[in-house]
Scaffold this motif. Structure first.
Motif, PDB file in Angstrom:
ATOM      1  N   LEU A  43       0.429  -1.102  -0.024  1.00 51.41           N
ATOM      2  CA  LEU A  43       0.222   0.254  -0.208  1.00 51.41           C
ATOM      3  C   LEU A  43       0.865   1.118   0.012  1.00 51.41           C
ATOM      4  CD1 LEU A  43      -3.169  -0.733   2.589  1.00 51.41           C
ATOM      5  CD2 LEU A  43      -2.258  -0.563   0.306  1.00 51.41           C
ATOM      6  N   LEU A  44       1.689   1.397   0.575  1.00 48.33           N
ATOM      7  CA  LEU A  44       2.729   2.692   1.237  1.00 48.33           C
ATOM      8  C   LEU A  44       3.585   2.609  -0.168  1.00 48.33           C
ATOM      9  CD1 LEU A  44       3.764   2.206   4.827  1.00 48.33           C
ATOM     10  CD2 LEU A  44       1.777   4.398   4.124  1.00 48.33           C
ATOM     11  N   ALA A  45       4.446   1.818  -1.193  1.00 47.34           N
ATOM     12  CA  ALA A  45       4.489   1.507  -1.986  1.00 47.34           C
ATOM     13  C   ALA A  45       3.630   2.452  -3.455  1.00 47.34           C
ATOM     14  CB  ALA A  45       5.512   0.243  -2.278  1.00 47.34           C
ATOM     15  N   ASP A  46       2.830   1.613  -3.001  1.00 42.60           N
ATOM     16  CA  ASP A  46       1.320   2.420  -4.230  1.00 42.60           C
ATOM     17  C   ASP A  46       1.847   3.897  -4.307  1.00 42.60           C
ATOM     18  OD1 ASP A  46      -1.122   2.670  -6.550  1.00 42.60           O
ATOM     19  OD2 ASP A  46      -1.277   1.487  -4.526  1.00 42.60           O
ATOM     20  N   LEU A  47       1.785   3.919  -2.904  1.00 36.51           N
ATOM     21  CA  LEU A  47       0.472   5.226  -2.664  1.00 36.51           C
ATOM     22  C   LEU A  47       2.279   6.363  -2.678  1.00 36.51           C
ATOM     23  CD1 LEU A  47      -0.522   7.619  -1.445  1.00 36.51           C
ATOM     24  CD2 LEU A  47       0.586   7.110   0.481  1.00 36.51           C
ATOM     25  N   ASP A  48       3.279   5.919  -3.218  1.00 34.10           N
ATOM     26  CA  ASP A  48       4.608   6.331  -2.905  1.00 34.10           C
ATOM     27  C   ASP A  48       4.336   7.431  -4.860  1.00 34.10           C
ATOM     28  OD1 ASP A  48       5.728   6.622  -0.667  1.00 34.10           O
ATOM     29  OD2 ASP A  48       6.968   4.967  -0.910  1.00 34.10           O
ATOM     30  N   GLN A  49       4.074   6.100  -5.819  1.00 39.78           N
ATOM     31  CA  GLN A  49       4.042   6.205  -6.910  1.00 39.78           C
ATOM     32  C   GLN A  49       3.446   7.648  -6.978  1.00 39.78           C
ATOM     33  OE1 GLN A  49       6.360   4.416  -8.163  1.00 39.78           O
ATOM     34  NE2 GLN A  49       6.744   3.625  -6.163  1.00 39.78           N
ATOM     35  N   ASP A  50       1.774   7.831  -6.649  1.00 40.75           N
ATOM     36  CA  ASP A  50       0.953   8.623  -6.979  1.00 40.75           C
ATOM     37  C   ASP A  50       1.154  10.207  -5.889  1.00 40.75           C
ATOM     38  OD1 ASP A  50       0.047   6.908  -8.251  1.00 40.75           O
ATOM     39  OD2 ASP A  50      -1.644   6.324  -6.895  1.00 40.75           O
ATOM     40  N   LEU A  51       2.296  10.292  -5.344  1.00 40.61           N
ATOM     41  CA  LEU A  51       2.460  11.510  -3.987  1.00 40.61           C
ATOM     42  C   LEU A  51       2.204  13.036  -5.175  1.00 40.61           C
ATOM     43  CD1 LEU A  51       4.837   9.598  -1.248  1.00 40.61           C
ATOM     44  CD2 LEU A  51       2.124  10.811  -1.140  1.00 40.61           C
ATOM     45  N   HIS A  52       2.555  12.570  -6.288  1.00 37.14           N
ATOM     46  CA  HIS A  52       2.628  13.965  -6.807  1.00 37.14           C
ATOM     47  C   HIS A  52       1.466  14.462  -7.610  1.00 37.14           C
ATOM     48  CE1 HIS A  52       2.631  10.421 -10.472  1.00 37.14           C
ATOM     49  NE2 HIS A  52       1.899  11.358 -10.565  1.00 37.14           N
ATOM     50  N   TRP A  53       0.608  13.761  -7.085  1.00 40.54           N
ATOM     51  CA  TRP A  53      -0.888  14.131  -7.497  1.00 40.54           C
ATOM     52  C   TRP A  53      -1.445  14.898  -6.363  1.00 40.54           C
ATOM     53  CZ3 TRP A  53      -2.010   9.052 -10.266  1.00 40.54           C
ATOM     54  CH2 TRP A  53      -1.860   8.764 -11.506  1.00 40.54           C
ATOM     55  N   VAL A  54      -0.508  15.085  -5.136  1.00 35.99           N
ATOM     56  CA  VAL A  54      -1.119  15.712  -4.147  1.00 35.99           C
ATOM     57  C   VAL A  54      -1.639  17.055  -3.881  1.00 35.99           C
ATOM     58  CG1 VAL A  54      -0.309  15.833  -1.085  1.00 35.99           C
ATOM     59  CG2 VAL A  54      -0.389  13.561  -2.973  1.00 35.99           C
ATOM     60  N   ARG A  55       0.178  17.533  -4.859  1.00 33.53           N
ATOM     61  CA  ARG A  55      -0.122  19.371  -5.250  1.00 33.53           C
ATOM     62  C   ARG A  55      -0.296  19.668  -4.271  1.00 33.53           C
ATOM     63  NH1 ARG A  55      -4.524  20.650 -10.241  1.00 33.53           N
ATOM     64  NH2 ARG A  55      -3.360  22.452 -10.357  1.00 33.53           N
ATOM     65  N   PHE A  81      -1.471   3.955   8.812  1.00 33.04           N
ATOM     66  CA  PHE A  81      -1.844   5.434  10.159  1.00 33.04           C
ATOM     67  C   PHE A  81      -0.475   6.060  10.081  1.00 33.04           C
ATOM     68  CE2 PHE A  81      -5.875   4.197  10.969  1.00 33.04           C
ATOM     69  CZ  PHE A  81      -5.982   4.184  10.028  1.00 33.04           C
ATOM     70  N   GLU A  82       0.296   5.871  10.541  1.00 29.35           N
ATOM     71  CA  GLU A  82       1.967   6.616  10.648  1.00 29.35           C
ATOM     72  C   GLU A  82       2.456   6.154   8.988  1.00 29.35           C
ATOM     73  OE1 GLU A  82       5.888   4.742  12.625  1.00 29.35           O
ATOM     74  OE2 GLU A  82       4.537   3.863  12.716  1.00 29.35           O
ATOM     75  N   GLY A  83       2.459   5.252   8.806  1.00 28.88           N
ATOM     76  CA  GLY A  83       2.959   5.526   6.877  1.00 28.88           C
ATOM     77  C   GLY A  83       2.332   6.900   6.026  1.00 28.88           C
ATOM     78  N   LEU A  84       1.268   6.679   6.084  1.00 30.90           N
ATOM     79  CA  LEU A  84       0.822   8.142   5.705  1.00 30.90           C
ATOM     80  C   LEU A  84       0.938   9.200   6.183  1.00 30.90           C
ATOM     81  CD1 LEU A  84      -3.228   6.710   5.558  1.00 30.90           C
ATOM     82  CD2 LEU A  84      -1.484   6.353   3.976  1.00 30.90           C
ATOM     83  N   ARG A  85       0.899   8.887   7.346  1.00 34.21           N
ATOM     84  CA  ARG A  85       1.158  10.916   8.275  1.00 34.21           C
ATOM     85  C   ARG A  85       2.563  11.336   7.949  1.00 34.21           C
ATOM     86  NH1 ARG A  85      -1.860  12.586  11.145  1.00 34.21           N
ATOM     87  NH2 ARG A  85      -3.485  11.574  12.522  1.00 34.21           N
ATOM     88  N   GLN A  86       3.615  10.385   7.510  1.00 30.04           N
ATOM     89  CA  GLN A  86       5.455  10.369   6.756  1.00 30.04           C
ATOM     90  C   GLN A  86       5.458  11.069   5.640  1.00 30.04           C
ATOM     91  OE1 GLN A  86       7.122   6.861   7.219  1.00 30.04           O
ATOM     92  NE2 GLN A  86       7.115   7.147  10.136  1.00 30.04           N
ATOM     93  N   ARG A  87       3.340  10.769   4.788  1.00 28.07           N
ATOM     94  CA  ARG A  87       3.903  10.746   3.651  1.00 28.07           C
ATOM     95  C   ARG A  87       2.893  11.884   3.426  1.00 28.07           C
ATOM     96  NH1 ARG A  87       5.407   6.378   4.139  1.00 28.07           N
ATOM     97  NH2 ARG A  87       6.482   5.255   2.341  1.00 28.07           N
ATOM     98  N   LEU A  88       1.656  11.766   3.963  1.00 28.83           N
ATOM     99  CA  LEU A  88       0.901  13.469   3.247  1.00 28.83           C
ATOM    100  C   LEU A  88       0.544  13.850   4.608  1.00 28.83           C
ATOM    101  CD1 LEU A  88      -1.637  10.701   2.085  1.00 28.83           C
ATOM    102  CD2 LEU A  88      -0.459  12.762   0.361  1.00 28.83           C
ATOM    103  N   SER A  89      -0.359  15.732   4.582  1.00 29.52           N
ATOM    104  CA  SER A  89      -0.808  16.390   5.941  1.00 29.52           C
ATOM    105  C   SER A  89      -1.722  15.777   6.037  1.00 29.52           C
ATOM    106  CB  SER A  89      -0.700  17.515   5.942  1.00 29.52           C
ATOM    107  OG  SER A  89      -1.041  17.913   4.179  1.00 29.52           O
ATOM    108  N   PHE A  90      -2.515  15.392   7.434  1.00 26.90           N
ATOM    109  CA  PHE A  90      -3.903  15.222   6.886  1.00 26.90           C
ATOM    110  C   PHE A  90      -4.478  17.031   8.110  1.00 26.90           C
ATOM    111  CE2 PHE A  90      -4.087  10.233   9.132  1.00 26.90           C
ATOM    112  CZ  PHE A  90      -2.990   9.786   7.834  1.00 26.90           C
ATOM    113  N   SER A  91      -5.700  17.249   7.947  1.00 33.63           N
ATOM    114  CA  SER A  91      -6.569  18.190   7.918  1.00 33.63           C
ATOM    115  C   SER A  91      -7.219  18.257   9.493  1.00 33.63           C
ATOM    116  CB  SER A  91      -7.963  18.470   7.116  1.00 33.63           C
ATOM    117  OG  SER A  91      -9.028  17.636   7.352  1.00 33.63           O
ATOM    118  N   ASP A  92      -7.235  19.433   9.586  1.00 36.02           N
ATOM    119  CA  ASP A  92      -7.182  19.224  11.235  1.00 36.02           C
ATOM    120  C   ASP A  92      -8.816  18.489  11.471  1.00 36.02           C
ATOM    121  OD1 ASP A  92      -5.055  20.464  11.818  1.00 36.02           O
ATOM    122  OD2 ASP A  92      -6.120  22.387  12.084  1.00 36.02           O
TER     123      ASP A  92
END
Length: 379
Positions: A43-55, A81-92
């Motif tokens: 899942l985390l490796a998959d997400l890494d390939q899509d992070l350029h779309w986060v903008r 969730f730990e892996g997601l937070r290392q890669r993405l910001s979560f809204s309040d």
């Protein structure tokens, strides 16, 4: 340049205990112990390939669907969730939803999910009638459904949905309404109440069960809507009903044509770049996904008719969508959008309001007809 809309994340867990005969989702019966560590890494490796779309956008919500996501352990979700937070910001105040099957929830499991960071549940009850649950191929009985709702509250979940179906094989209107009353009595904050539909590539499609006739379904829906309204549930989408302030954020973003990343076997996503709108899906078979998560993305396509797709989603909402929002999310001018809606407005199917695209009461009752007409009028 297209405006980047809000962003959510969909996570797909493809395994289940037993495939239900009505299910056309990408779900696969578990044959052995679940490969939690390997799937987490994929899942985390998959997400890494899509992070350029986060903008630069934070995640507004996360929705974990399946399959049966409640088969995975609380430790799996804590690590995810730990892996997601290392890669993405979560809204309040981010809303994190987990779909749960009452047949997979031994005592204490909900408390583990809550401690891991999940703050909303969607519990697949479907019915409280043992005979109807058996006809649907469910692995739980009425007692497990009742206990799941109680356990959710005991674990600290003050926000949970119950999934409920009607037009079931052999179901009378009185039985369907009794299901609805039992669901309301459990005090959920959200209800998904929808008709059983027979989808291709399912066991029910190959051997269709006998369902209530159209008139009975229409009468039942009218009574059910009245019951839910009297109990304080607001209908905000065709089959979604919520207490005030408890609408599902991920689904709202979907219906409002927002962006959503998608990871997991068979997951579907939609993203906005500077110049175009894209849809994509991931490798369907879990074994293929696990073997090559770095190349999981398949079928990346440009959305050629963004207005039509936006309307197919947005008109499912009772309030519809503002024209300004449609303009921002499709790149089309407001004048172009209103011109495309003129015929349906003249027919009394859409509201005569150039600031909003929404169905009239007549149009909402015949939503499929409205959408079919728009498909021929909007391009």
């Amino acid at each position: 340049m297209l405006t980047a809309p809000p962003l959510t994340l969909y996570v797909h867990v493809p395994w289940c205990v037993r495939k239900c005969p009505y299910c056309d989702f990408n779900s696969h019966e578990r044959q052995s112990e679940l490969p939690e560590r390997a799937y987490l890494d994929a899942l985390l490796a998959d997400l890494d390939q899509d992070l350029h779309w986060v903008r630069g956008r934070p995640l507004e919500a996360i929705f974990i669907g399946g399959g049966t996501p409640s088969l995975m352990s609380a430790d799996f979700y804590a690590a995810l969730f730990e892996g997601l937070r290392q890669r993405l910001s979560f809204s309040d105040g981010i809303e994190i939803t987990l779909e749960a099957n009452p047949g997979t929830l031994e005592t204490g499991r909900f408390a583990g999910f809550r401690a891991a960071g999940i703050n909303r549940l969607s519990i697949g009850v479907q019915s409280f009638n043992a005979r109807h649950l058996q006809a649907l191929g469910r692995i739980h009985g009425p007692e497990e459904a009742l206990r799941a709702a109680a356990d959710a509250r005991d674990a600290g979940f003050d926000n949970f949905n119950l999934d409920l179906m009607h037009a079931l094989p052999g179901q009378t209107p009185a039985q369907a309404l009794d299901d609805l009353r039992q669901a309301v009595a459990l005090e959920p904050t959200h209800l998904s109440w929808y008709e059983l539909t027979i989808e291709p590539n399912t066991a029910f499609f190959r051997a269709p069960p006998e369902q209530p006739d159209g008139d009975s379904r229409a009468d039942l829906e009218e009574q059910g809507l009245g019951l839910l309204a009297a109990q304080g549930f607001e209908r905000y989408e065709v089959s979604a009903f919520a207490r005030p302030g408890r609408r599902c954020r991920h689904n709202l973003n979907y219906w409002r044509f927002g962006d959503y990343l998608a990871i997991g076997a068979g997951a579907h996503g939609k993203v906005t770049t500077d110049r175009e709108l894209l849809r994509f899906q991931k490798t369907r078979m879990p074994e293929h996904y696990l073997a090559d998560p770095l190349n999981a993305r398949r079928a990346l396509t440009v959305i050629d008719e963004p207005l039509l797709e936006a309307l197919l989603n947005g008109l499912r909402l009772v309030e519809g969508v503002p024209i300004t929002m449609l303009s921002q999310r499709t790149g089309l001018e407001a004048e172009t959008i209103n011109a495309a809606l003129a015929s349906s407005r003249a027919q009394g199917l859409l509201v005569a309001d150039e600031q909003r695209a929404a169905c009239t009461e007549l149009g909402f009752r015949h939503l499929n007809t409205v959408l079919e007409r728009l498909a021929t009028q909007v391009g």
